[in-house]
Structure formats: C-alpha cells, structure tokens
Scaffold this active site. Structure first.
Site, PDB file in Angstrom:
ATOM      1  N   LYS A  41       0.774  -1.170   0.022  1.00  0.00           N
ATOM      2  CA  LYS A  41      -0.157  -0.029   0.091  1.00  0.00           C
ATOM      3  C   LYS A  41       0.919   1.397   0.115  1.00  0.00           C
ATOM      4  O   LYS A  41       0.406   2.413   0.451  1.00  0.00           O
ATOM      5  CB  LYS A  41      -0.845  -0.134   1.096  1.00  0.00           C
ATOM      6  N   ARG A  42       1.960   1.309  -0.611  1.00  0.00           N
ATOM      7  CA  ARG A  42       3.113   2.149  -0.595  1.00  0.00           C
ATOM      8  C   ARG A  42       3.377   2.900   0.679  1.00  0.00           C
ATOM      9  O   ARG A  42       3.360   3.969   0.825  1.00  0.00           O
ATOM     10  CB  ARG A  42       2.508   3.125  -1.701  1.00  0.00           C
ATOM     11  N   LEU A  74      -5.964   6.588   2.484  1.00  0.00           N
ATOM     12  CA  LEU A  74      -7.212   7.251   1.950  1.00  0.00           C
ATOM     13  C   LEU A  74      -8.494   6.491   2.252  1.00  0.00           C
ATOM     14  O   LEU A  74      -9.589   7.246   2.290  1.00  0.00           O
ATOM     15  CB  LEU A  74      -7.072   7.730   0.489  1.00  0.00           C
ATOM     16  N   GLY A 126       0.979  12.922   4.025  1.00  0.00           N
ATOM     17  CA  GLY A 126       1.197  12.644   5.317  1.00  0.00           C
ATOM     18  C   GLY A 126       2.596  12.098   5.328  1.00  0.00           C
ATOM     19  O   GLY A 126       3.258  12.099   6.255  1.00  0.00           O
ATOM     20  N   GLU A 130       4.756  14.901   5.836  1.00  0.00           N
ATOM     21  CA  GLU A 130       4.394  15.153   7.497  1.00  0.00           C
ATOM     22  C   GLU A 130       5.313  14.311   8.106  1.00  0.00           C
ATOM     23  O   GLU A 130       6.112  14.866   8.914  1.00  0.00           O
ATOM     24  CB  GLU A 130       3.028  15.187   7.737  1.00  0.00           C
ATOM     25  N   GLU A 166      -3.225  16.937  -1.106  1.00  0.00           N
ATOM     26  CA  GLU A 166      -4.457  17.081  -0.514  1.00  0.00           C
ATOM     27  C   GLU A 166      -5.348  18.095  -1.205  1.00  0.00           C
ATOM     28  O   GLU A 166      -6.635  17.777  -0.957  1.00  0.00           O
ATOM     29  CB  GLU A 166      -4.102  17.711   0.982  1.00  0.00           C
TER      30      GLU A 166
END
Ligand code: 1HE
Length: 260
Positions: free
Chosen positions: A27-28, A68, A111, A114, A134
């Site tokens: 899922k990377r 997501l 994220g 982040e 985003e």
C-alpha cells in the site's frame, strides 16, 4: 511495546542505532490509524541507550501519506480528533530526545512528507519526489505540514504545491531545503545509517540541545532566544562528557574541525 508493533512497522537495533521500517509496501506505506498510533507509542517508549533512529521504508516508496481508505466516514469533529492524533504522533517524533533521520525514496507524499518533516534530518535518493496532493483530494493537510513544511521551504512554495499539485523532484527538494542530503539511487538508507552512527557518537546533552532547544530558540523572539541559548550552553558544557571532550582536543587527542 516494541514487541507489539503492527505488521506495518518494524523496529530493530543495530548497536546504538534504532532502525524503524515502514513495512506496508503493498500500500506504498500509506499510514492507517493503527500505524500512526503505534508510531506515537514507539517514540514514547524508546530504549534509553539509543543514540539515533533511522526511518527507512520497504519497497520503492517512502510513504504515500494518509491511508485514504480511512478518512471517508469521519464527522467534522472526528476529523479534528484524527488530525490531532497525527499531531501527537508526529510531535513525539519531532520531540524525540534521540535524533531521527529519515531515508527518503520514491513517494514522499502528503502525510509521508509530514512524517519526513517531523524527523530531524532527511536523506533522499534520486527517486524521491514530494507532493502535497491534499488540495486535489479535496482536503487540507492535517498532520503538521502547515507548520513544518513552511519552516523548510517557506509557505509560498507550499502554497504552490497545494494549489497546483506540483511535484518536486529529488533535486528540487534538495535545492529548496526539503532534504539535507541527496544521494545515489538506492543509497539513502546506507547514508542515513552512516549519519546516524556519527550522531550517536555526540554527547547526549548536545543531541538534546540540538533537537529540543534549537528549534524553540529559532522560533522565539531573539531576546528570549539568546537567554535560552546561554542556559542550554551552560548546561551542556557543564557535563563531565563535555569537559572530557574539550580536554581531549586541547591535549591533541581529538579530531580537528575539518575532519570530524
Ligand atoms: C493507497 C495509498 C494511500 C497507495 N491510501 N491506499 N496520498 C495520496 O494521495 C497518494 C496516493 N498514492 C499514489 O498517488 C500512488 O499510490 C503512488 C504515486 C504513491 C505510488 O504509485 P504506484 O503506481 O506505485 O502504486 P499504486 O498502484 O497507486 O498503489 C498500490 C496500492 O497501494 C493500491 O492498492 P491496491 O489494493 O489496488 O493494490 C493503492 O490503492 C494503494 N495506495 N497510496 C490508501 N495513500 C494527516 S492528513 C494527511 C493527508 C494525506 O496524506 S493526503 C495524501 C494521500
């Protein structure tokens, strides 16, 4: 707690260095709530003898950001709580008394950026790219990017990334200050481990001062900053380790500044 990590995270010791691996390559390395919470717990409960931590990732991508699949059901208030949960975990990384070095490759997205900017140092290889999608996903950053990314590249560049979906290449990321080091493809983790070994040899008081005091001093008004600097300097130089290191230099036993 390190024995209780979810399958999406691994933590292993290599002498004084801890290697935290994002382990959800299929899922990377997208970050679901379980993973974000576990990151927070891990950084609350670090082994006391760690000298540095490297964040590495399985697969070709560092991290595709927020999972997501997990956001759609949130009410507005749950959305605030979710963002604050990210803030807590990313804040615990930023506030880690042990310096954290992120090894970046492929997607460093949303994220994922982040998480990368919560680390103290960033090493990227040539495949790394930076996006804040985003804007295009109809949301806003929620994991601390609007504070941490402008510190590095200025809010004007972040506006461009968010309004247009602009992808910064590894070279561009290096030029604007997202990464500290840009290395050959496939060698970010090795370089991060080399740097971690150096960082781990510093005195704990210096690493504490650099990770805890320096960011606060840099963001305070200069008069408070100068005083905080004096207090921190006096605390660091008062340690036995600092005295021994300075004596070693004076006695010709320590490396000169051009060969540290
Ligand atoms: C995901 C995610 C994800 C991949 N959440 N499942 N982040 C994004 O908007 C980035 C979304 N991801 C991508 O743009 C691409 O996946 C990548 C450029 C990172 C990689 O592309 P690629 O071609 O190597 O992989 P892929 O085929 O797109 O994805 C492989 C699988 O990972 C696929 O699942 P599968 O079951 O179909 O195999 C994807 O659905 C899944 N996957 N990324 C969930 N992010 C605190 S607020 C933070 C807000 C944000 O971070 S917003 C940014 C979200």
């Amino acid at each position: 707690m390190r024995d209780e990590l979810p399958a999406s995270l691994r933590f292993e010791r290599r002498d004084a260095i801890g290697v935290l691996t994002l382990a959800r390559a299929a899922k990377r390395n997208a970050l679901d709530d379980e993973t974000v919470l576990a990151l927070g717990r891990l950084f609350t409960d670090l082994p006391s003898d760690l000298g540095a931590i490297v964040i590495d990732a399985e697969g070709d991508h560092f991290c595709a950001g927020l999972d997501l699949g997990s956001l759609a059901e949130h009410s507005t208030f749950e959305g605030i709580q979710h963002s604050r949960m990210w803030h807590r975990s990313m804040g615990l990384i930023e506030d880690s008394p042990v310096p954290v070095i992120a090894a970046l490759k492929g997607a460093v997205v949303g994220g994922g950026l982040e998480l990368a900017t919560a680390a103290h140092l960033r090493v990227a290889d040539g495949t790394a790219f930076y996006v804040l999608p985003e804007g295009q996903r109809g949301i806003f950053v929620g994991g601390g990017a609007s504070v941490r990314v402008p510190r590095l590249i200025g809010f004007s560049r972040m506006m461009d990334m968010m309004l247009t979906g602009r992808k910064l290449t590894a070279r561009e990321g290096q030029d604007v200050g997202l990464s500290h080091y840009l290395v050959d493809t496939g060698s970010a983790a090795r370089k991060a481990l080399d740097l971690a070994a150096k960082v781990a040899r510093n005195s704990p008081a210096t690493n504490f001062a650099v990770t805890q005091a320096l960011p606060r001093i840099a963001e305070s008004n200069p008069r408070d900053g100068y005083l905080m600097e004096s207090l921190m300097a006096a605390i660091a130089q008062g340690t036995d380790e600092a005295k021994a290191r300075m004596a070693d230099f004076v006695a010709g036993r320590a490396a000169k500044a051009d060969s540290l």
